[in-house]
Write a protein that holds these residues in place. Structure first.
Motif, PDB file in Angstrom:
ATOM      1  N   GLY A   1      12.494   7.932  -1.876  1.00 32.00           N
ATOM      2  CA  GLY A   1      11.603   8.178  -0.750  1.00 32.00           C
ATOM      3  C   GLY A   1      11.126   9.617  -0.738  1.00 32.00           C
ATOM      4  O   GLY A   1      11.837  10.492  -0.222  1.00 32.00           O
ATOM      5  N   PRO A   2       9.960   9.914  -1.313  1.00 33.78           N
ATOM      6  CA  PRO A   2       9.445  11.288  -1.280  1.00 33.78           C
ATOM      7  C   PRO A   2       9.007  11.667   0.135  1.00 33.78           C
ATOM      8  O   PRO A   2       7.875  11.417   0.543  1.00 33.78           O
TER       9      PRO A   2
ATOM     10  N   ALA B   1       0.822  -1.211   0.000  1.00 33.75           N
ATOM     11  CA  ALA B   1       0.000   0.000   0.000  1.00 33.75           C
ATOM     12  C   ALA B   1       0.851   1.253   0.000  1.00 33.75           C
ATOM     13  O   ALA B   1       0.378   2.314  -0.387  1.00 33.75           O
ATOM     14  N   THR B   2       2.087   1.162   0.440  1.00 33.25           N
ATOM     15  CA  THR B   2       2.907   2.363   0.587  1.00 33.25           C
ATOM     16  C   THR B   2       4.092   2.375  -0.357  1.00 33.25           C
ATOM     17  O   THR B   2       5.101   2.982  -0.076  1.00 33.25           O
ATOM     18  N   ALA B   3       4.009   1.654  -1.484  1.00 35.84           N
ATOM     19  CA  ALA B   3       5.126   1.626  -2.426  1.00 35.84           C
ATOM     20  C   ALA B   3       4.607   1.548  -3.849  1.00 35.84           C
ATOM     21  O   ALA B   3       3.542   0.983  -4.117  1.00 35.84           O
ATOM     22  N   PHE B   4       5.342   2.129  -4.772  1.00 33.14           N
ATOM     23  CA  PHE B   4       5.068   2.022  -6.199  1.00 33.14           C
ATOM     24  C   PHE B   4       6.341   1.585  -6.898  1.00 33.14           C
ATOM     25  O   PHE B   4       7.446   1.818  -6.415  1.00 33.14           O
TER      26      PHE B   4
ATOM     27  N   PRO C   1       1.610  15.050  -5.308  1.00 32.64           N
ATOM     28  CA  PRO C   1       1.338  15.131  -3.863  1.00 32.64           C
ATOM     29  C   PRO C   1       0.580  13.879  -3.410  1.00 32.64           C
ATOM     30  O   PRO C   1      -0.245  13.337  -4.147  1.00 32.64           O
ATOM     31  N   GLY C   2       0.872  13.441  -2.209  1.00 35.97           N
ATOM     32  CA  GLY C   2       0.240  12.233  -1.718  1.00 35.97           C
ATOM     33  C   GLY C   2       0.874  10.965  -2.242  1.00 35.97           C
ATOM     34  O   GLY C   2       0.270   9.889  -2.167  1.00 35.97           O
ATOM     35  N   SER C   3       2.092  11.068  -2.751  1.00 36.98           N
ATOM     36  CA  SER C   3       2.783   9.885  -3.259  1.00 36.98           C
ATOM     37  C   SER C   3       3.030   8.882  -2.136  1.00 36.98           C
ATOM     38  O   SER C   3       3.063   9.234  -0.957  1.00 36.98           O
ATOM     39  N   PRO C   4       3.244   7.612  -2.500  1.00 33.11           N
ATOM     40  CA  PRO C   4       3.577   6.610  -1.473  1.00 33.11           C
ATOM     41  C   PRO C   4       4.922   6.909  -0.841  1.00 33.11           C
ATOM     42  O   PRO C   4       5.716   7.700  -1.366  1.00 33.11           O
ATOM     43  N   ASP C   5       5.191   6.252   0.265  1.00 37.38           N
ATOM     44  CA  ASP C   5       6.442   6.496   0.989  1.00 37.38           C
ATOM     45  C   ASP C   5       7.668   6.101   0.171  1.00 37.38           C
ATOM     46  O   ASP C   5       8.731   6.703   0.312  1.00 37.38           O
ATOM     47  N   PHE C   6       7.539   5.063  -0.672  1.00 39.29           N
ATOM     48  CA  PHE C   6       8.686   4.559  -1.418  1.00 39.29           C
ATOM     49  C   PHE C   6       8.301   4.255  -2.853  1.00 39.29           C
ATOM     50  O   PHE C   6       7.247   3.672  -3.118  1.00 39.29           O
ATOM     51  N   VAL C   7       9.153   4.679  -3.758  1.00 41.03           N
ATOM     52  CA  VAL C   7       8.987   4.454  -5.184  1.00 41.03           C
ATOM     53  C   VAL C   7      10.246   3.747  -5.669  1.00 41.03           C
ATOM     54  O   VAL C   7      11.357   4.240  -5.449  1.00 41.03           O
ATOM     55  N   TYR C   8      10.079   2.604  -6.318  1.00 43.57           N
ATOM     56  CA  TYR C   8      11.227   1.796  -6.730  1.00 43.57           C
ATOM     57  C   TYR C   8      11.432   1.880  -8.242  1.00 43.57           C
ATOM     58  O   TYR C   8      10.492   1.684  -9.018  1.00 43.57           O
TER      59      TYR C   8
END
Length: 501
Positions: A142-143, A17-20, A49-56
């Motif tokens: 990590g935004p 839920a918290t990563a893309f 805005p409101g992006s997940p905590d972590f983007v890989y």
């Protein structure tokens, strides 16, 4: 020059839920590398805005890579007053993947660096040297905060091809120093170096620790264990060096204190996900203590939101004494009143000049100057916190038969038997105040002296702890702390066993 491919990639949601996960960067169909054996790709995108905590960002590494280099940049547009601007962290996972638990973890620099490299024999501080095996690696973004306009970023991945150098085996500091046998030892267990967002080297921190009169320190880099192998040469008979990590989540920071060398503790979860207990157990399995850090800090994501049920101790005093620490001290005392006994600590959290290593410091009674003995003393609360090595505290409770209990211990007596609290302080600030606090609150004060005695009973006081305060400069505030102790407990004899908490 290597080839450059500029692309804009859409976000694709993963199962978490918290990563893309972004589209994959592949070098499989690249033209032949340049004469210097370099391949390069550049990726551009915008996080809303409101992006997940972590983007890989997946990166397909071919065979024959001797160095992986990553550089990134992002836009920082002006934002309205009261609105957070852009802040983007970065790290790296290898072909073992990004699953929670960190099997694939290869480094994290947060927002402290704009580029890093990894090789078999070396890596940028904060990153783990080792094999660059072919497969899908992941640049972790990590935004931390995102401006209303979005967070526009650029990531450039550069591969240098050729034979890898031999791997280098890390050396770790010894777990025991000469010490003075059973004695009071002074330590600072929250310190940062160039291996995360600090500006000092381990050598500089060790020198400052010795100058501050410390007997032990703990390196606690943000979200990485990569610095564990940088401390061995700076330990000695006069300085025990423990290892650890500051696990820096979006809902607060916690020290993994005194863990086994090479222990990594994942940080990619929030309190609502109910995952912290798993990592608290990992810390303990590695021999360390779970210590929530600066629990009332006001910086974004810094205040502790996971509760204290898994804590072995809590950092009540962090750096120069501020209102945040006063609130933390009051919260800790409130937990004591409710019957939750968690020892308190104080550490400097020093990063760079003018941060002072050893301000404050935790003074612990340990059987010897070793990792195991120091952690045992901290876990038991046989300790107090002082602003410097100039301040020493001796605090005991004694009953009418001459039995004595010290810090973190329990004295079991009949409900109405008189018990005398004795507090002696050396190095206290001139004109300061000695204070004795119980579950009822502040019950005894003495100003401008270095010792005090006060009599109570177990029926009247569940515990007694002491504070040493600077002179008041801004009434009605009580004055900054010079030292404070963990409590000595009193129990009514009927039905209670000494040592019961």
């Amino acid at each position: 020059m290597g080839m450059t491919d500029t692309t804009r990639r859409a976000l694709l949601m993963t199962g978490a839920a918290t990563a893309f996960t972004l589209g994959t960067v592949s070098f499989a169909h690249a033209a032949d590398p340049a004469a210097d054996g370099v391949l390069s790709r550049t990726v551009r995108g915008t996080l809303p805005p409101g992006s997940p905590d972590f983007v890989y960002l997946p990166v397909e590494l071919p065979h024959g890579v001797r160095e992986l280099h990553v550089a990134y940049a992002y836009e920082r547009p002006a934002v309205p007053a009261g609105t957070q601007g852009n802040a983007l962290d970065i790290g790296l996972f290898d072909q073992r993947g990004t699953a929670l638990g960190g099997q694939g973890f290869r480094g994290w620099s947060g927002g402290a660096r704009r580029e890093f490299f990894v090789r078999t024999d070396d890596a940028t501080p904060g990153y783990v040297a080792g094999p660059l095996r072919a497969g899908t690696w992941y640049v972790a973004l990590g935004p931390y905060t995102v401006a209303p306009q979005g967070l526009a970023y650029t990531v450039t991945i550069t591969l240098r091809l050729g034979p890898s150098a031999p791997a280098v085996r890390p050396a770790y500091p010894p777990e025991r120093a000469r010490g003075r046998g059973r004695a009071w030892y002074r330590g600072d267990c929250h310190l940062h170096t160039v291996y995360s967002d600090g500006r000092r080297t381990p050598a500089e921190v060790a020198a400052l620790a010795r100058a501050a009169g410390l007997d032990f320190v703990t390196g606690t880099e943000h979200n990485t264990h990569a610095g564990h192998g940088a401390w061995a040469e700076h330990a000695g008979d006069d300085l025990l060096i423990l290892l650890g990590e500051e696990v820096t989540t979006r809902n607060g920071h916690v020290l993994a204190l005194g863990t086994a060398p090479g222990t990594f503790v994942d940080w990619r979860y929030r309190a609502r996900e109910n995952r912290f207990g798993r990592f608290a157990r990992e810390i303990r399995r590695s021999g360390g203590l779970v210590v929530p850090a600066h629990p009332q800090a006001t910086c974004i994501g810094c205040a502790w939101k996971f509760g204290f049920g898994d804590a072995d101790a809590v950092e009540v005093w962090n750096g120069p004494y501020t209102p945040d620490d006063e609130v933390a001290l009051a919260g800790w005392d409130g937990a004591l009143v409710r019957g939750r006994w968690t020892p308190a600590m104080g550490n400097s959290d020093a990063h760079r000049d003018p941060d002072r290593v050893g301000t404050p410091q935790t003074v612990v009674l340990a059987d010897e100057l070793s990792r195991e003995a120091v952690l045992d003393g901290l876990r038991a609360g046989r300790s107090y916190v002082a602003e410097s090595s100039a301040v020493s505290v001796d605090f005991t409770l004694t009953d009418t038969r001459g039995r004595t209990a010290g810090l973190g211990e329990r004295l079991t007596v009949p409900a109405d038997e008189p018990v005398t609290a004795r507090l002696r302080v050396t190095g206290a600030p001139a004109g300061g105040t000695l204070r004795l606090v119980t579950d009822q609150g502040l019950l005894h004060t003495a100003q401008g002296v270095d010792s005090v005695e006060w009599t109570t009973t177990a029926a009247y006081a569940t515990y007694v702890r002491a504070e040493v305060r600077h002179p008041v400069t801004a009434p009605p505030l009580p004055g900054a702390l010079a030292a404070f102790t963990n409590p000595v407990f009193l129990s009514v004899a009927e039905g209670l066993t000494p040592g019961t908490r």
